[in-house]
Enzyme design. Structure first.
Site, PDB file in Angstrom:
ATOM      1  N   ARG A 107       3.274  28.202  71.212  1.00  0.00           N
ATOM      2  CA  ARG A 107       4.707  27.970  71.781  1.00  0.00           C
ATOM      3  C   ARG A 107       4.266  28.449  73.045  1.00  0.00           C
ATOM      4  O   ARG A 107       3.338  29.555  73.529  1.00  0.00           O
ATOM      5  CB  ARG A 107       5.377  29.636  71.347  1.00  0.00           C
ATOM      6  CG  ARG A 107       6.369  30.130  72.287  1.00  0.00           C
ATOM      7  CD  ARG A 107       7.385  30.875  71.258  1.00  0.00           C
ATOM      8  NE  ARG A 107       8.528  29.915  70.759  1.00  0.00           N
ATOM      9  CZ  ARG A 107       9.203  30.746  70.460  1.00  0.00           C
ATOM     10  NH1 ARG A 107       9.589  31.858  70.763  1.00  0.00           N
ATOM     11  NH2 ARG A 107      10.044  29.868  68.984  1.00  0.00           N
ATOM     12  N   ASP A 222      23.370  28.058  72.107  1.00  0.00           N
ATOM     13  CA  ASP A 222      22.277  28.974  71.810  1.00  0.00           C
ATOM     14  C   ASP A 222      21.694  30.215  73.134  1.00  0.00           C
ATOM     15  O   ASP A 222      23.258  29.495  74.075  1.00  0.00           O
ATOM     16  CB  ASP A 222      20.921  27.521  72.453  1.00  0.00           C
ATOM     17  CG  ASP A 222      19.288  28.581  72.214  1.00  0.00           C
ATOM     18  OD1 ASP A 222      19.452  30.177  71.798  1.00  0.00           O
ATOM     19  OD2 ASP A 222      19.073  27.975  73.191  1.00  0.00           O
ATOM     20  N   CYS A 261      20.108  29.527  66.489  1.00  0.00           N
ATOM     21  CA  CYS A 261      19.145  29.607  66.737  1.00  0.00           C
ATOM     22  C   CYS A 261      18.381  31.119  66.789  1.00  0.00           C
ATOM     23  O   CYS A 261      17.487  31.643  66.056  1.00  0.00           O
ATOM     24  CB  CYS A 261      17.862  28.715  67.298  1.00  0.00           C
ATOM     25  SG  CYS A 261      17.697  29.774  68.643  1.00  0.00           S
ATOM     26  N   ARG A 289      14.285  29.216  58.786  1.00  0.00           N
ATOM     27  CA  ARG A 289      12.443  28.993  59.428  1.00  0.00           C
ATOM     28  C   ARG A 289      11.069  29.346  58.166  1.00  0.00           C
ATOM     29  O   ARG A 289      10.440  28.329  58.508  1.00  0.00           O
ATOM     30  CB  ARG A 289      12.356  30.356  60.491  1.00  0.00           C
ATOM     31  CG  ARG A 289      13.237  29.944  61.357  1.00  0.00           C
ATOM     32  CD  ARG A 289      13.418  28.254  62.746  1.00  0.00           C
ATOM     33  NE  ARG A 289      12.144  27.776  63.340  1.00  0.00           N
ATOM     34  CZ  ARG A 289      11.859  28.270  64.047  1.00  0.00           C
ATOM     35  NH1 ARG A 289      12.615  29.284  64.841  1.00  0.00           N
ATOM     36  NH2 ARG A 289      10.615  28.261  64.408  1.00  0.00           N
TER      37      ARG A 289
HETATM   38  N1  NVA Z   1      16.212  28.100  74.371  1.00  0.00           N
HETATM   39  C1  NVA Z   1      15.729  29.307  74.019  1.00  0.00           C
HETATM   40  C2  NVA Z   1      15.530  29.406  72.390  1.00  0.00           C
HETATM   41  C3  NVA Z   1      14.693  30.767  71.632  1.00  0.00           C
HETATM   42  C4  NVA Z   1      14.635  30.237  70.808  1.00  0.00           C
HETATM   43  C5  NVA Z   1      14.911  29.265  74.686  1.00  0.00           C
HETATM   44  O1  NVA Z   1      13.521  28.240  74.942  1.00  0.00           O
HETATM   45  O2  NVA Z   1      14.111  30.290  75.228  1.00  0.00           O
HETATM   46  N1   CP Z   2      14.312  30.848  67.120  1.00  0.00           N
HETATM   47  C1   CP Z   2      13.441  31.306  67.642  1.00  0.00           C
HETATM   48  O1   CP Z   2      12.569  30.220  67.354  1.00  0.00           O
HETATM   49  O2   CP Z   2      13.104  32.938  67.499  1.00  0.00           O
HETATM   50  P1   CP Z   2      11.952  32.856  68.419  1.00  0.00           P
HETATM   51  O3   CP Z   2      12.070  33.134  69.222  1.00  0.00           O
HETATM   52  O4   CP Z   2      11.963  34.857  67.560  1.00  0.00           O
HETATM   53  O5   CP Z   2      10.514  32.674  67.545  1.00  0.00           O
END
Ligand code: NVA
Ligand code: CP
Length: 305
Positions: A107, A222, A261, A289
């Site tokens: 990530r 979101d 999400c 998930r």
């Molecule tokens: N759009 C959000 C999604 C978090 C799961 C972000 O990138 O922070």
């Molecule tokens: N939706 C999602 O990816 O949640 P986290 O940021 O908690 O992993």
């Protein structure tokens, strides 16, 4: 080598295989304790390394539990505690970590980093969210839609608010799985032309929230401020007309469902009565998930699709 950097890496057939496998496995372990390993333990002897450059609750715990339920093991690392956080390159990290584990989930912010990881890794690499996309999330969203008894072809998904990474992956899914997306986003926060193109003609970008939800089967939104973005009052103000509230939901189909999400900001992108109300599927969406990650892992290892 199968990397899962975007939904297109799996293609329509791969996504269909992932969804079918996830639903089968979910049903097969109904009522089991969470730590019990699936009967066939298909990832026995496999280890997944996870690298987080951004915060996470769902992705972190669901991938960890996914590997355990498949009979494998995982290692979770914060990038800041790795040499990556002191400037070691992604390429060198990819080569080294590939020598220890069987798959890597990362990530990060810049999507080019997951591409670089994949280019230099000798094991499958999974995108656990970048600024550009969040394919694992959309697998869970599609599972939730199917669980709700809705078919994907012909489905209408309304997206409200920020034209962000999650929307980009929903659009990509629409192009692959033949459903329609209508996105209502303020000027300056709309999906780019290249993102819209991923929808293969199935995406419309409109100017008002009302227009987007008309006849929608699914209403999704979101956070207005994604990880890594500055908290800007001007952005929040621009987003306000795109808030999902009960009055807006009433313009969607009577049996429309709400997806998010998470994490959510009640009173910003969605009101509490909607996200905590009867049309909301956020808890099954979050649980999915786990089921989705299991199937994604199996796809990466060539076990399905
Ligand atoms: N759009 C959000 C999604 C978090 C799961 C972000 O990138 O922070
Ligand atoms: N939706 C999602 O990816 O949640 P986290 O940021 O908690 O992993």
């Amino acid at each position: 080598m199968r990397h899962f950097l975007n939904l297109s890496d799996a293609g329509a057939d791969g996504v269909a295989a992932i969804l079918a496998d996830a639903l089968d496995r979910k049903a097969a372990r109904s009522g089991w304790t969470k730590g019990r390993v699936d009967a066939d333990a298909p990832l026995a002897g496999h280890v997944l390394a996870m690298i987080f450059e951004k915060n996470s609750t769902r992705t972190r715990v669901s991938f960890d539990m996914a590997v355990r339920q498949l009979g494998g093991q995982s290692i979770v690392m914060d990038a800041g505690q790795m040499q990556l956080g002191r400037g070691e390159t992604i390429a060198d990290t990819a080569r080294v970590v590939s020598g220890y584990v069987d798959a890597i989930m990362i990530r990060t912010g810049d999507h080019a980093k997951v591409e670089e990881m994949a280019a230099h890794a000798s094991v499958p690499v999974i995108n656990g969210l970048t600024d550009a996309s969040h394919p694992c999330q959309i697998i869970a969203d599609l599972l939730t839609i199917l669980d709700a008894g809705k078919a994907l072809p012909g489905l209408k998904v309304a997206w409200l608010g920020d034209g962000n990474n999650v929307l980009a992956s929903i659009i990509e899914a629409a192009g692959l799985m033949h459903f329609d997306v209508v996105a209502a986003c303020p000027q300056g926060f709309q999906p780019s032309e290249s993102e819209v193109a991923l929808g293969k003609g199935r995406v419309r970008v409109v100017g008002t929230a009302r227009e987007a939800v008309e006849g929608a089967d699914i209403v999704a939104t979101d956070t207005w401020i994604s990880m890594g973005q500055a908290h800007a009052e001007t952005k929040l103000a621009a987003m306000m007309p795109f808030q999902v509230d009960a009055a807006l939901m009433a313009n969607a189909k009577p049996d429309a469902k709400f997806l998010h999400c998470l994490p959510a900001h009640r009173g910003e992108e969605v009101t509490a009565d909607v996200i905590d109300g009867p049309k909301s599927l956020i808890w099954p969406e979050a649980e999915n998930r786990l089921h989705g990650q299991k199937a994604i892992l199996r796809w990466c290892f060539g076990q399905i699709g």
